[in-house]
Design an enzyme around this catalytic site. Structure first.
Site, PDB file in Angstrom:
ATOM      1  N   ILE A 141       0.858  -1.177   0.000  1.00 12.63           N
ATOM      2  CA  ILE A 141       0.000   0.000   0.000  1.00 12.63           C
ATOM      3  C   ILE A 141       0.895   1.229   0.000  1.00 12.63           C
ATOM      4  CG2 ILE A 141      -1.762   1.297   1.241  1.00 12.63           C
ATOM      5  CD1 ILE A 141      -2.787  -1.314   0.084  1.00 12.63           C
ATOM      6  N   LYS A 142       0.687   2.117  -0.973  1.00  9.73           N
ATOM      7  CA  LYS A 142       1.559   3.282  -1.137  1.00  9.73           C
ATOM      8  C   LYS A 142       0.911   4.533  -0.540  1.00  9.73           C
ATOM      9  CE  LYS A 142       2.320   3.295  -5.596  1.00  9.73           C
ATOM     10  NZ  LYS A 142       3.018   3.643  -6.858  1.00  9.73           N
TER      11      LYS A 142
END
Length: 320
Positions: A141-142
């Site tokens: 997850i960025k």
């Protein structure tokens, strides 16, 4: 007849040589490009998904996301948000069919300064992947490299990220170069003089010297020279255009970054709390401007994608 190591190396493309030192990640939402260049991982963002969602090939994924948003009910805003999340995950799921490693999915940039909202959205994305049978080990997850993003132990911005034991950071090589070209008199750089290359090199060396587990993924390249100059970096996420150039390039590539080389670097360990992070960040004009610029651009493309989804959703509801 055997082939000498030197001749074998000349026969190999630069891309094949880089893959020996670095995990290559496809920076695209186009499945065909992923299939062609066979990266280990792939990464997405709102800009890439916006471009892919406009292609006729991927309309079934868009339609499925819209139907999902409608079926889950709620207010119009909630339906659009659910459809957006599902669309990002739909692309991620298809990408995971084509790469053996992980896919990166980005939390809405408009939440960059809201820790609780980022946590909620990140958990939502992971749950959608898990509902589809994909474990969280295959998902990254960025988040933006704001203080709020770094607190969540997930992504972007050097020392504070390492201290927070994040999984991975992704410094934007080309965007750093862009800033220096726009704000200094110098317009041309050799690969190893490139400010973006130097920035990633310094981060990599710092992490390895002090044995941080956070890995570095160079991103946003402007040319193949930057990519080759960072051979040996943990990961490099590369656009299809540059992957194509590297696959046709048969020049020799040497490993520029190594853990042993990092251990020999003359670097001092730094510890940051929120106050010192915000001050040091403020003192670096390039960092301030490129972070805010990146957030604005991803947010703008998220808004465009959201508007497209909303219009299509309205048409579906009205039987058009």
């Amino acid at each position: 007849m055997s082939v000498s190591p030197d001749k074998r190396r000349k026969m190999e493309s630069a891309l094949e040589q880089i893959k020996k030192y670095t995990v290559v990640v496809a920076d695209t939402g186009d499945f065909n490009a992923i299939e062609e260049y066979k990266p280990q991982d792939a990464t997405t963002n709102p800009s890439l998904i916006l471009a892919a969602a406009k292609m006729s090939t991927y309309q079934p994924l868009v339609e499925q996301a819209i139907k999902y948003g409608i079926a889950n009910g709620g207010s119009e805003k909630e339906q659009v948000t659910n459809a957006m999340d599902k669309l990002f995950v739909n692309f991620g799921l298809e990408i995971l069919k084509k790469v053996p490693g992980r896919v990166s999915t980005e939390v809405d940039a408009r939440l960059s300064f809201d820790k609780e909202a980022m946590v909620s959205r990140a958990r939502r994305l992971i749950s959608l992947y898990e509902e589809a049978g994909v474990s969280k080990e295959r998902i990254l997850i960025k988040l933006s490299s704001t203080w709020e993003g770094i607190q969540l132990l997930l992504l972007f911005a050097a020392v504070a990220c390492a201290e927070a034991r994040v999984t991975l950071i992704s410094p934007f090589v080309g965007r750093i170069l862009d800033w220096y070209k726009e704000n200094t008199d110098r317009k041309n750089y050799e690969p190893h003089e490139d400010p973006g290359v130097q920035s990633v090199t310094k981060i990599y060396n710092y992490y390895k010297k002090f044995s941080y587990t956070t890995v570095v993924m160079g991103a946003s390249f402007r040319n193949t020279g930057e990519v080759k100059a960072l051979a040996g970096c943990d990961l490099l996420t590369i656009s299809p255009g540059l992957l194509g150039e590297l696959s046709q390039d048969h020049s020799a590539v040497t490993c520029s970054l190594t853990p042993q080389g990092a251990k020999e670097c003359d670097l001092e360990k730094v510890h940051l709390d929120e106050k010192s992070f915000r001050w040091l960040h403020n003192e670096d004009r390039m960092a301030v401007e490129k972070l805010s610029d990146g957030i604005r651009k991803f947010a703008a493309d998220a808004i465009k994608l959201e508007a497209m989804i909303k219009e299509r959703m309205f048409n579906v509801k009205n039987g058009q």
